[in-house]
Design a protein around this motif. Sequence first.
Motif, PDB file in Angstrom:
ATOM      1  N   ASN A   1     -43.318 -27.353   4.460  1.00 13.25           N
ATOM      2  CA  ASN A   1     -41.903 -27.392   4.081  1.00 13.25           C
ATOM      3  C   ASN A   1     -41.697 -26.811   2.688  1.00 13.25           C
ATOM      4  O   ASN A   1     -41.055 -27.419   1.824  1.00 13.25           O
ATOM      5  N   TYR A   2     -42.259 -25.628   2.472  1.00  8.50           N
ATOM      6  CA  TYR A   2     -42.219 -25.022   1.153  1.00  8.50           C
ATOM      7  C   TYR A   2     -41.987 -23.521   1.275  1.00  8.50           C
ATOM      8  O   TYR A   2     -42.235 -22.923   2.318  1.00  8.50           O
ATOM      9  N   GLU A   3     -41.530 -22.942   0.174  1.00 10.44           N
ATOM     10  CA  GLU A   3     -41.344 -21.493   0.111  1.00 10.44           C
ATOM     11  C   GLU A   3     -42.286 -20.926  -0.936  1.00 10.44           C
ATOM     12  O   GLU A   3     -42.644 -21.609  -1.908  1.00 10.44           O
TER      13      GLU A   3
ATOM     14  N   TYR B   1     -48.839 -16.595   1.645  1.00 12.88           N
ATOM     15  CA  TYR B   1     -48.117 -17.687   2.299  1.00 12.88           C
ATOM     16  C   TYR B   1     -47.130 -17.068   3.285  1.00 12.88           C
ATOM     17  O   TYR B   1     -46.163 -16.431   2.880  1.00 12.88           O
TER      18      TYR B   1
ATOM     19  N   ILE C   1     -48.847 -23.542  -4.409  1.00 12.85           N
ATOM     20  CA  ILE C   1     -48.084 -22.423  -3.860  1.00 12.85           C
ATOM     21  C   ILE C   1     -47.421 -21.721  -5.034  1.00 12.85           C
ATOM     22  O   ILE C   1     -46.674 -22.345  -5.815  1.00 12.85           O
TER      23      ILE C   1
ATOM     24  N   LYS D   1     -47.889 -23.532  -8.271  1.00  9.13           N
ATOM     25  CA  LYS D   1     -47.290 -24.854  -8.473  1.00  9.13           C
ATOM     26  C   LYS D   1     -47.949 -25.865  -7.543  1.00  9.13           C
ATOM     27  O   LYS D   1     -48.071 -25.622  -6.342  1.00  9.13           O
TER      28      LYS D   1
ATOM     29  N   ILE E   1     -48.654 -28.607  -5.047  1.00 10.36           N
ATOM     30  CA  ILE E   1     -47.846 -29.044  -3.913  1.00 10.36           C
ATOM     31  C   ILE E   1     -47.481 -30.529  -4.016  1.00 10.36           C
ATOM     32  O   ILE E   1     -46.500 -30.973  -3.403  1.00 10.36           O
TER      33      ILE E   1
ATOM     34  N   LEU F   1     -44.310 -30.094  -5.909  1.00  5.33           N
ATOM     35  CA  LEU F   1     -43.431 -29.006  -5.485  1.00  5.33           C
ATOM     36  C   LEU F   1     -42.304 -29.548  -4.613  1.00  5.33           C
ATOM     37  O   LEU F   1     -42.526 -30.363  -3.715  1.00  5.33           O
ATOM     38  N   LYS F   2     -41.109 -29.096  -4.867  1.00  8.25           N
ATOM     39  CA  LYS F   2     -39.945 -29.552  -4.111  1.00  8.25           C
ATOM     40  C   LYS F   2     -39.965 -28.967  -2.707  1.00  8.25           C
ATOM     41  O   LYS F   2     -40.189 -27.775  -2.520  1.00  8.25           O
ATOM     42  N   GLU F   3     -39.756 -29.836  -1.730  1.00  7.55           N
ATOM     43  CA  GLU F   3     -39.730 -29.390  -0.343  1.00  7.55           C
ATOM     44  C   GLU F   3     -38.394 -28.745  -0.012  1.00  7.55           C
ATOM     45  O   GLU F   3     -37.370 -29.028  -0.628  1.00  7.55           O
ATOM     46  N   ILE F   4     -38.446 -27.843   0.962  1.00  4.80           N
ATOM     47  CA  ILE F   4     -37.215 -27.243   1.467  1.00  4.80           C
ATOM     48  C   ILE F   4     -36.377 -28.338   2.113  1.00  4.80           C
ATOM     49  O   ILE F   4     -36.876 -29.120   2.929  1.00  4.80           O
TER      50      ILE F   4
END
Length: 736
Positions: free
Chosen positions: A87-89, A147, A175, A178, A180, A183-186
């Motif tokens: 759930n990440y970009e 990714y 990612i 940063k 994970i 890291l802020k999820e989408i």
Amino acid sequence: MKTIILFLSIFFLTFQSCSQNQNTKKFNLDFEEYNRLLGLPNKWFKWGKYNLEADTLHVRSGKFSAKINSGEKEGSFGSIAYAIPANYEGESIQLEGYMKIKNIENGFAGLLLRIDGESEILGFDNMKDQNINGTKDWQKYKITLPYPDGAKTIYVAGLLDGTGEAWFDDFVLTIDGKNIQTLKEIEKPILKAELDKAFDLGSNITFPKLDDKRITNLDVLGRVWGFLKYHHPEIAKGNYNWDYELFRILPKYNQVKSNAERDALLVNWIDNLGKVEPCKSCKDTSENAFVKPDHAWINAFGLSAELKDKLNHIYKNRHQGNGFYINAVADRIKFLNENKYYNMSYKDAGFKLLALYRYWNMMQYFFPYKYVTDKDWNTILKEYIPKFINSKNKLEYELITILLISEINDTHATTSVGFNNVQNRRGEYYPSFKLQFIQNKFVVTDYYNPEFKDASKVKAGDIITHINEKPIESIVDSISPYYPASNKTSKLRDISRDLLRSNKKEISIKFISNNQNKQHRLPLYEKSDLNLDWYKWEGKCYKILDGNIGYITLQFIKKEDIPVIKEAFKDTKGIIIDIRNYPSTFVPFMLGTYFVSENTQFAKFTIGNINNPGEFVLKRGDEIPKPSETYKNKLVVLVNEDSQSQSEYTAMAFRAADNTTIVGSTTAGADGNVVSMYLPGGLLTRFSGIGVYYPDGTETQRIGIIPDVEVKPTIEGIKNGIDEPLEKAIGIIKKE
């Protein structure tokens, strides 16, 4: 007093900071959270056969590390893995971690990073190329991958292949640099189906003794379950975890005493899903549909009128468009949200039945060639219900699943990923030479490693007759059902690659060489010791043969080669294109246009209708565009059992050219886009997702590309190093 206040302030800020750090540790990548029940770091799971444990003696930091120990299981592998929703970009993903190894032989250890899409692997590295073995203290290692778009799950793991011990600790996943963990999820809406975790630890389903009546009832349930999965609007919206709804109904369903009680339970089940509103956009099945949905079962089991009315109402007002479990992009079907259940118990009958229901219904509604299977697909579900439920362990479960997959008679139906026990049973050691079935004999055709010839004792053209005192014919008969294939040709191709595999480094063979019967203890080798790319030649993918004949192998062709080939071959007497391989570049249009004089259609397709599962419509297929220049002389295309999928499609394109002869033998008989899906236990398989036909509607599935001139290799030709199909192609051009 001020000192006390200052101390309390510092303590509070420190405590708050620590609390925040603890809260931001979303994933147990440092192995510090421990699952006492499993004896493993929490949420880590097992891939492979080796022993896993949380170790407290050898740690890099903290209290725990993860340990893999091969024990006595030489020739296999073990991995401790962790799954993270993607759930990440980002653009790049990196796994770094510490590893310690002891006495690793005949293999390697490494970190593993894998990124999966919905039903395919998008990125992978396990550090095999670094060949880390022996004994080493704690060292830091890294893996970096792009990714990818469409990522659904990220797997991080520690891996041991071969023998020895390995420890892993302090993994960090980033990612774009940063961590994970922070890291802020989408942000995306969480559906009710995703929140349902009721049976994550097991289905708790047990079955009474299976008699014919109970098996028939389970047959009915599997059909109703699959029908609702792909038609009911509330399920398509993601309002139900449909796997777990099966586990909710099964306990009551297993106790029904009559058809009336069974049907009443199913009616109540359907009613509880919610009201099905009228569908204004739903259309009847087209009269011109090439394959129509098969709902005959609704009238074949003596279902109550009320239940049939419910099912027919849902069909007439079915969900339209993409849904929670299925979507279609550019005519390609994709299965979504199919939990892999890596940690399922192979004694859990509920999950095993789920695997059967999932697969049978996927084929029922989305396999375009269901009508050309050897068996009536409607008979398969009932046949396999007791087989799945009664399978005793992972190996039996894998074997039964392969038998089921084989029932679709599709060479695209792979069974390599996830079927670890079957692969391990087939063996980790291989012969140093290539074999094929030629003239109904099991024949040595070439060496991967010529330096092993003396040890192996066999030479090209020799016939293997027995393995460990068993005749080849009886071995083939016994294992044949476990090799999914469209036709006998491709089945024997795949079997030939495995017959001499073993978990022992030596096997006994009997063989015929120069008309003499011989026997030998044949040494076998690990894959890493063999030159499996023996067939690759140095230099370009094209050359001029004697007699001014152009030759092209598509196995190594590049896009930039094509204009050079056209210029170099324009004055040749003829051109041979060798597709006894898988093309490295898609060339039907770029190269195909050189051999036609006008716009030329060469294929038609059947495309599944996601708005009406089970319907396939025949559409006009691809067309080779009119060229600026056309090659005037003879084109000969070489094919055989190694020509599969894109190779067959490419051969169809060349067959449509102005002056083409296909030479060789029947191809694999599996064309069209490939659809992937996972079954419980992490078993990955595939199937042909669209139907492919010649412009006049002639079948290609299972039949393959039938050559205009059939020429198969002979044992005598193999002995003398003669490529007989190629010689025939040269002769055809010279005759012209």
